[in-house]
Scaffold this motif. Structure first.
Motif, PDB file in Angstrom:
ATOM      1  N   ASN A   1       0.834  -1.207   0.000  1.00 52.68           N
ATOM      2  CA  ASN A   1       0.000   0.000   0.000  1.00 52.68           C
ATOM      3  C   ASN A   1       0.871   1.261   0.000  1.00 52.68           C
ATOM      4  N   GLY A   2       1.998   1.188   0.690  1.00 54.54           N
ATOM      5  CA  GLY A   2       2.912   2.338   0.710  1.00 54.54           C
ATOM      6  C   GLY A   2       3.468   2.623  -0.680  1.00 54.54           C
ATOM      7  N   MET A   3       3.768   1.566  -1.420  1.00 52.43           N
ATOM      8  CA  MET A   3       4.261   1.763  -2.795  1.00 52.43           C
ATOM      9  C   MET A   3       3.171   2.430  -3.650  1.00 52.43           C
ATOM     10  N   ALA A   4       1.911   1.989  -3.469  1.00 55.03           N
ATOM     11  CA  ALA A   4       0.802   2.610  -4.219  1.00 55.03           C
ATOM     12  C   ALA A   4       0.677   4.083  -3.839  1.00 55.03           C
ATOM     13  N   HIS A   5       0.838   4.373  -2.554  1.00 58.99           N
ATOM     14  CA  HIS A   5       0.782   5.760  -2.067  1.00 58.99           C
ATOM     15  C   HIS A   5       1.820   6.618  -2.795  1.00 58.99           C
ATOM     16  N   VAL A   6       3.044   6.122  -2.834  1.00 62.57           N
ATOM     17  CA  VAL A   6       4.129   6.883  -3.465  1.00 62.57           C
ATOM     18  C   VAL A   6       3.864   7.043  -4.967  1.00 62.57           C
ATOM     19  N   ILE A   7       3.405   5.969  -5.600  1.00 61.94           N
ATOM     20  CA  ILE A   7       3.151   6.005  -7.049  1.00 61.94           C
ATOM     21  C   ILE A   7       2.158   7.115  -7.390  1.00 61.94           C
ATOM     22  N   ILE A   8       1.115   7.250  -6.576  1.00 61.46           N
ATOM     23  CA  ILE A   8       0.112   8.280  -6.855  1.00 61.46           C
ATOM     24  C   ILE A   8       0.651   9.670  -6.482  1.00 61.46           C
ATOM     25  N   ARG A   9       1.305   9.752  -5.341  1.00 66.86           N
ATOM     26  CA  ARG A   9       1.853  11.038  -4.893  1.00 66.86           C
ATOM     27  C   ARG A   9       2.838  11.607  -5.909  1.00 66.86           C
ATOM     28  N   GLU A  10       3.652  10.707  -6.486  1.00 63.75           N
ATOM     29  CA  GLU A  10       4.674  11.160  -7.446  1.00 63.75           C
ATOM     30  C   GLU A  10       4.132  11.205  -8.876  1.00 63.75           C
ATOM     31  N   GLU A  11       2.849  11.022  -9.022  1.00 65.41           N
ATOM     32  CA  GLU A  11       2.204  11.019 -10.344  1.00 65.41           C
ATOM     33  C   GLU A  11       2.834  10.003 -11.294  1.00 65.41           C
ATOM     34  N   LEU A  12       3.140   8.856 -10.743  1.00 59.94           N
ATOM     35  CA  LEU A  12       3.678   7.772 -11.569  1.00 59.94           C
ATOM     36  C   LEU A  12       2.584   6.766 -11.941  1.00 59.94           C
ATOM     37  N   ASP A  13       1.348   7.100 -11.567  1.00 61.09           N
ATOM     38  CA  ASP A  13       0.238   6.207 -11.921  1.00 61.09           C
ATOM     39  C   ASP A  13      -0.168   6.460 -13.370  1.00 61.09           C
ATOM     40  N   ASN A  14      -1.053   5.608 -13.859  1.00 56.83           N
ATOM     41  CA  ASN A  14      -1.445   5.670 -15.265  1.00 56.83           C
ATOM     42  C   ASN A  14      -2.972   5.757 -15.352  1.00 56.83           C
ATOM     43  N   PRO A  15      -3.528   6.979 -15.147  1.00 56.47           N
ATOM     44  CA  PRO A  15      -4.988   7.131 -15.078  1.00 56.47           C
ATOM     45  C   PRO A  15      -5.688   6.676 -16.354  1.00 56.47           C
ATOM     46  N   ARG A  16      -5.021   6.870 -17.490  1.00 59.24           N
ATOM     47  CA  ARG A  16      -5.667   6.422 -18.733  1.00 59.24           C
ATOM     48  C   ARG A  16      -5.869   4.913 -18.693  1.00 59.24           C
ATOM     49  N   PHE A  17      -4.884   4.225 -18.142  1.00 56.62           N
ATOM     50  CA  PHE A  17      -4.981   2.759 -18.082  1.00 56.62           C
ATOM     51  C   PHE A  17      -6.063   2.313 -17.114  1.00 56.62           C
ATOM     52  N   TYR A  18      -5.966   2.773 -15.856  1.00 51.53           N
ATOM     53  CA  TYR A  18      -6.958   2.235 -14.908  1.00 51.53           C
ATOM     54  C   TYR A  18      -8.338   2.821 -15.145  1.00 51.53           C
ATOM     55  N   GLY A  19      -8.393   4.006 -15.751  1.00 56.22           N
ATOM     56  CA  GLY A  19      -9.693   4.577 -16.120  1.00 56.22           C
ATOM     57  C   GLY A  19     -10.431   3.666 -17.085  1.00 56.22           C
ATOM     58  N   ARG A  20      -9.699   3.008 -17.913  1.00 58.06           N
ATOM     59  CA  ARG A  20     -10.311   2.170 -18.939  1.00 58.06           C
ATOM     60  C   ARG A  20     -10.474   0.719 -18.494  1.00 58.06           C
ATOM     61  N   TYR A  21      -9.533   0.233 -17.692  1.00 62.32           N
ATOM     62  CA  TYR A  21      -9.482  -1.212 -17.467  1.00 62.32           C
ATOM     63  C   TYR A  21      -9.729  -1.654 -16.028  1.00 62.32           C
ATOM     64  N   ALA A  22      -9.977  -0.724 -15.110  1.00 64.43           N
ATOM     65  CA  ALA A  22     -10.118  -1.149 -13.717  1.00 64.43           C
ATOM     66  C   ALA A  22     -11.273  -0.456 -13.004  1.00 64.43           C
ATOM     67  N   ASN A  23     -11.798  -1.139 -11.996  1.00 63.21           N
ATOM     68  CA  ASN A  23     -12.769  -0.566 -11.070  1.00 63.21           C
ATOM     69  C   ASN A  23     -12.096  -0.451  -9.707  1.00 63.21           C
ATOM     70  N   PHE A  24     -12.510   0.527  -8.922  1.00 63.25           N
ATOM     71  CA  PHE A  24     -12.042   0.592  -7.538  1.00 63.25           C
ATOM     72  C   PHE A  24     -13.105  -0.037  -6.647  1.00 63.25           C
ATOM     73  N   VAL A  25     -12.658  -0.861  -5.701  1.00 62.38           N
ATOM     74  CA  VAL A  25     -13.588  -1.648  -4.902  1.00 62.38           C
ATOM     75  C   VAL A  25     -13.166  -1.598  -3.436  1.00 62.38           C
ATOM     76  N   THR A  26     -14.129  -1.357  -2.537  1.00 62.77           N
ATOM     77  CA  THR A  26     -13.798  -1.299  -1.109  1.00 62.77           C
ATOM     78  C   THR A  26     -13.465  -2.705  -0.608  1.00 62.77           C
ATOM     79  N   ASN A  27     -12.960  -2.748   0.607  1.00 67.15           N
ATOM     80  CA  ASN A  27     -12.556  -4.048   1.154  1.00 67.15           C
ATOM     81  C   ASN A  27     -13.739  -5.003   1.273  1.00 67.15           C
ATOM     82  N   ASP A  28     -14.947  -4.457   1.462  1.00 64.60           N
ATOM     83  CA  ASP A  28     -16.088  -5.386   1.529  1.00 64.60           C
ATOM     84  C   ASP A  28     -16.828  -5.501   0.191  1.00 64.60           C
ATOM     85  N   GLY A  29     -16.140  -5.152  -0.875  1.00 63.95           N
ATOM     86  CA  GLY A  29     -16.661  -5.496  -2.193  1.00 63.95           C
ATOM     87  C   GLY A  29     -17.594  -4.474  -2.832  1.00 63.95           C
TER      88      GLY A  29
END
Ligand code: MGD
Ligand code: MGD
Ligand code: SF4
Ligand code: MO
Length: 755
Positions: A263-291
């Motif tokens: 989770n810390g790596m994900a935190h840094v990836i987003i903070r440093e803008e190393l994420d890929n919004p075009r990718f996850y915008g198209r190919y992923a859903n965000f889901v809470t721990n209880d689904g």
């Protein structure tokens, strides 16, 4: 007739390459006397989930040599275990006759005819069925059984005996990876293959000691790194293993805390803008721990808790290293994650799997050559034989689930049994099965190709199941611990004494052809299963097979049109080629490298609007889960101040019933030991070789100390191969909520010098 360890190492170019990292070798050389060979028969190595292709040299009626198959993925290479398979076949203690224990548990085993043994086994099963119904019996199988065996057993138990009490050692091993793929992508099995290792520019190896557990793959990684200096290797493992020696960055941490790291790596990836919004915008859903569905903003809020500083507090990894790891992962052009038991054997193993997938989805490091979350499989046929055939208590073949009414109906129709035959209720998972045996709820069990009296967790508690229930067991070697509890022993034909298919880590199915006759009176397991089932009252119409090829034909047909489609893999083709990767729907299909990718995976429509299509999920998108850090079941505390972890050594296979027969392997690791950090040893007044007591809340045992900085302070490690030191007696049997996989990697212990 076999090469010595020294000759093997000397003769191997790979040894030189790996010499630099201190890893024992791989060799292309044949182990055995090559000139004396009449013919070479194709096969797969008996041991690990790397699934190296082999050629077995036969002279007359004997197997005399083994060499790597140059046409399989291993390109002719084998590690020492694979190269030393011949003496295992001819070990003196092979089980060659059926045996029964007339006087009950504790009485001696006596040799009998096949008919007597089968009758003796069938009776208690019939009685249990009559008195208490189908759920009073069970099958406990193995990721080392041939696919045809597991498919057949699953069918006999679920459709013949009508119980879902079918489980096996993959529950101890791959269950968390299975549930990880299922929850994130909707279907099990990786999308990547070994070819990704030649293209990756970053290897993120977490909870896998690849150099000892998958040596031929490790060589491929080391070679990639050596040939391309830009390639980065990040290893996350509490121990400084041989694998971590090639790492540019080794993250060592308090065992059981790496969910915070991920989770810390994900935190840094987003903070440093190393994420890929075009990718996850198209190919992923965000889901809470209880689904429940949620948003990227929710995910960001969730990750706010995992600053590098907070991660440092939880894990002991310096904050700067968390940042470094995140950057290497995200900034590399293609990142390949590899993981194994350090991640799966955890009470939060499924979450840990999800969190690895998250990093790939967040950065778009997926679905390109070299970019993939590739879970390494342990056993040679956990993927093909157990996961794909659905031979677990909650599964049905080819990605179907017991709990799904439509899936049950499909299987009932295919198997030609009345609607309602397959129970809607899942069977007992492994730990629950052995508990149910101890309670007398499960009265008779058929155990195939596994040694649970040595490998279950919390042995003092769980072997009570073996003491209580009637145990019918197939075995090849007399020194298997479980034989002590067997009421009847069926001698099973061993590796290359019968034919069948193995499916390894990369969706690759390869056949092992029969090279020699079964030893003594042993028989192929499919025959044992069918004879047993007939005597125990199952309608033989359910298994009209003459050969393993007949079973394969049925299984291949069943896969047709499913997400596991390998209809194109005819028996003939498997014999001609050296392994094929599914999906492979037609006989002219070459097999698939990049699953879920348009233009690569034949199951993605050619006109699909998106390049990637996660067809396992209804909307074709994968899930990014908000999974929090949770500590292990039993962290170190004031009373039990050390963490005990367990695992493998390169030269032994699990319980050493096979590798223990090879002097070159046995000499390298004659018995178990405990690894202790030098600082701890000093505080405890322990020197190398001293007898050290490990005392947990279950039991205490003594091991000779090996003082080494492999373990960080506060951590001790024991291998589990030694039947004279059953370290699993020290363990609890807490399991992951979802996968039911035990947490073999972490328990709290006292450590002190024996008085
Ligand atoms: N030589 C040999 N090879 C084998 C086998 C064998 O018996 N012998 N068995 C095969 C099978 S079935 C399997 S499943 C695989 C297993 O292969 P691996 O999983 O690679 O091997 P293990 O030694 O069980 O454990 C791997 C690492 O997990 C680390 N670990 C412990 N706790 C944690 C933690 O909290 N987090 C993380 N990230 N890591 C942790 C350990 O330090 C260890 O180095 O090997 C396969 N290959
Ligand atoms: N402490 C600790 N315990 C663990 C683990 C750990 O990391 N730490 N890892 C767990 C994991 S991942 C796994 S996969 C399990 C493995 O656990 P097991 O499967 O119990 O261990 P093996 O020694 O592989 O057992 C295989 C048995 O089958 C026999 N055999 C070999 N070939 C044949 C054959 O052709 N036919 C038949 N019928 N029998 C055959 C062998 O002699 C042996 O007795 O251990 C688990 N236990
Ligand atoms: S790496 Fe695994 S499959 Fe390959 S030879 Fe070694 S034990 Fe066998
Ligand atoms: Mo395993």
């Amino acid at each position: 007739m076999t090469v010595s360890r020294r000759e093997f190492l000397k003769g191997s170019a790979a040894a030189l390459a790996l010499g630099m990292v201190g890893a024992p070798a791989c060799a292309a050389a044949a182990a055995g006397n090559e000139e004396n060979v009449d013919k070479w028969v194709k096969g797969v190595c008996r041991y690990c989930g790397t699934g190296c292709g082999v050629l077995v040299g036969v002279k007359g009626d004997r197997a005399v040599a083994v060499k790597g198959d140059p046409n399989n993925h291993n390109a002719g290479l084998l590690c020492l275990k694979g190269a030393m398979l011949i003496p295992v076949i001819y070990a003196e203690d092979r089980v060659t006759e059926p045996m029964i224990r007339r006087g009950g548990k504790g009485s001696p085993l006596s040799k009998v005819t096949w008919d007597e043994a089968l009758d003796f086994a069938a009776k208690p099963f019939r009685e249990a069925l009559a008195a208490s119904g189908p759920n009073a019996i069970a099958y406990y199988g193995s990721g080392q059984a041939l696919t045809e065996e597991s498919y057949l057993a699953n069918k006999i138990w679920k459709a013949g005996f009508k119980t879902n009490n079918v489980d096996g050692n993959p529950r101890l091993c791959m269950a968390s990876a299975v549930a990880g793929y299922l929850t994130t992508f909707g279907k099990d099995e990786p999308m990547g293959t070994y070819d990704d290792m030649d293209a990756a520019t970053c290897f993120f190896i977490i909870g896998s000691n690849t150099s000892e557990a998958h040596p031929v793959l490790f060589r491929r990684i080391a070679q990639r790194k050596e040939s391309s200096p830009d390639v980065k290797v990040v290893v996350a493992d509490p121990r400084r293993t041989n694998t971590s020696r090639i790492a540019d960055l080794h993250l060592s941490f308090i065992a059981g805390t790496d969910l915070a790291l991920l989770n810390g790596m994900a935190h840094v990836i987003i903070r440093e803008e190393l994420d890929n919004p075009r990718f996850y915008g198209r190919y992923a859903n965000f889901v809470t721990n209880d689904g429940k569905p949620c948003t990227f903003e929710d995910y960001k809020v969730f990750l706010a808790d995992y600053t590098p500083e907070k991660v440092q507090e939880i894990t002991s990894i310096p904050a700067a290293d968390v940042i470094k790891a995140a950057k290497i992962f995200a900034e590399s052009s293609s990142t390949l994650s590899l993981w194994c038991m350090g991640i799966n054997q955890r009470t939060r193993g499924v979450w840990a799997n999800n969190l690895i997938h998250n990093l790939h989805l967040l950065t778009g490091q997926i679905g390109r050559p070299g970019a993939s979350p590739l879970s390494l499989t342990g056993q040679p046929n956990a993927c093909g034989g157990v996961r794909d055939t659905g031979s677990l208590a909650h599964l049905l073949p080819a990605g179907r689930m017991v709990a799904n009414e439509k899936h049950r109906a499909e299987m009932e129709e295919f198997w030609g049994v009345p609607k309602g035959t397959i129970q809607p209720k899942m069977g007992h998972h492994t730990v629950a099965l052995f508990e149910a045996m101890a309670k007398g709820d499960v009265k008779a069990v058929f155990i195939h190709c596994t040694n649970p009296a040595h490998t279950l967790p919390d042995l003092n508690a769980l072997t009570k199941g073996l003491e209580t229930a009637f145990v019918a067991q197939t075995e090849c070697f007399m020194d298997a611990e479980t034989l002590k509890y067997a009421d009847v022993v069926f001698p099973a034909a061993f590796w290359c004494e019968t034919e069948g298919v193995y499916g390894c880590t990369e969706r690759r199915y390869s056949i092992t052809e029969q090279a020699i006759k079964p030893m003594g009176n042993s028989r192929p397991t499919i025959q044992i299963l069918m004879d047993f089932a007939r005597k125990a009252g199952v309608d033989p119409k359910l298994f009209p097979y003459k050969t393993a090829a007949d079973i394969w034909e049925e299984w291949r047909t069943l896969s047709k049109g499913s997400p596991y489609d390998f209809y194109g893999m005819t028996r003939d083709r498997l014999k001609k080629e050296s392994g094929i990767k599914w999906p492979c729907p037609t006989e002219d299909h070459p097999g698939t490298n990049l699953r879920y990718v348009r233009g690569e995976d034949p199951l993605v429509p050619a006109n699909h609007p998106d390049r990637l299509f996660f067809y396992g999920r209804p909307d074709g998108k994968a899930n990014i889960f908000l999974r929090p850090y949770q500590p292990p079941f039993e962290p170190a505390d004031k009373d039990y101040p050390f963490v005990l972890t367990t695992g493998r050594v390169i030269d032994h296979w699990h319980t050493a019933t096979m590798t223990g027969k090879v002097p070159e392997l046995q000499k390298a690791y004659p018995s178990a030991f405990v690894e202790i950090n030098p600082d701890d040893a000093k505080k405890l007044g322990v020197s190398n070789g001293d007898q050290v007591v490990l005392e947990t809340r279950r039991d205490k045992m003594t091991f000779p100390a090996r003082i080494t900085d492999t373990c960080m302070p506060g951590l001790v490690f024991c291998p589990f191969f030694d039947k004279n030191k059953l370290v699993n007696r020290l363990f609890h049997h807490a399991v992951d909520n979802a996968s039911k996989e035990p947490e073999y990697k972490i328990c709290a212990t006292k450590v002190y010098k024996q008085a």
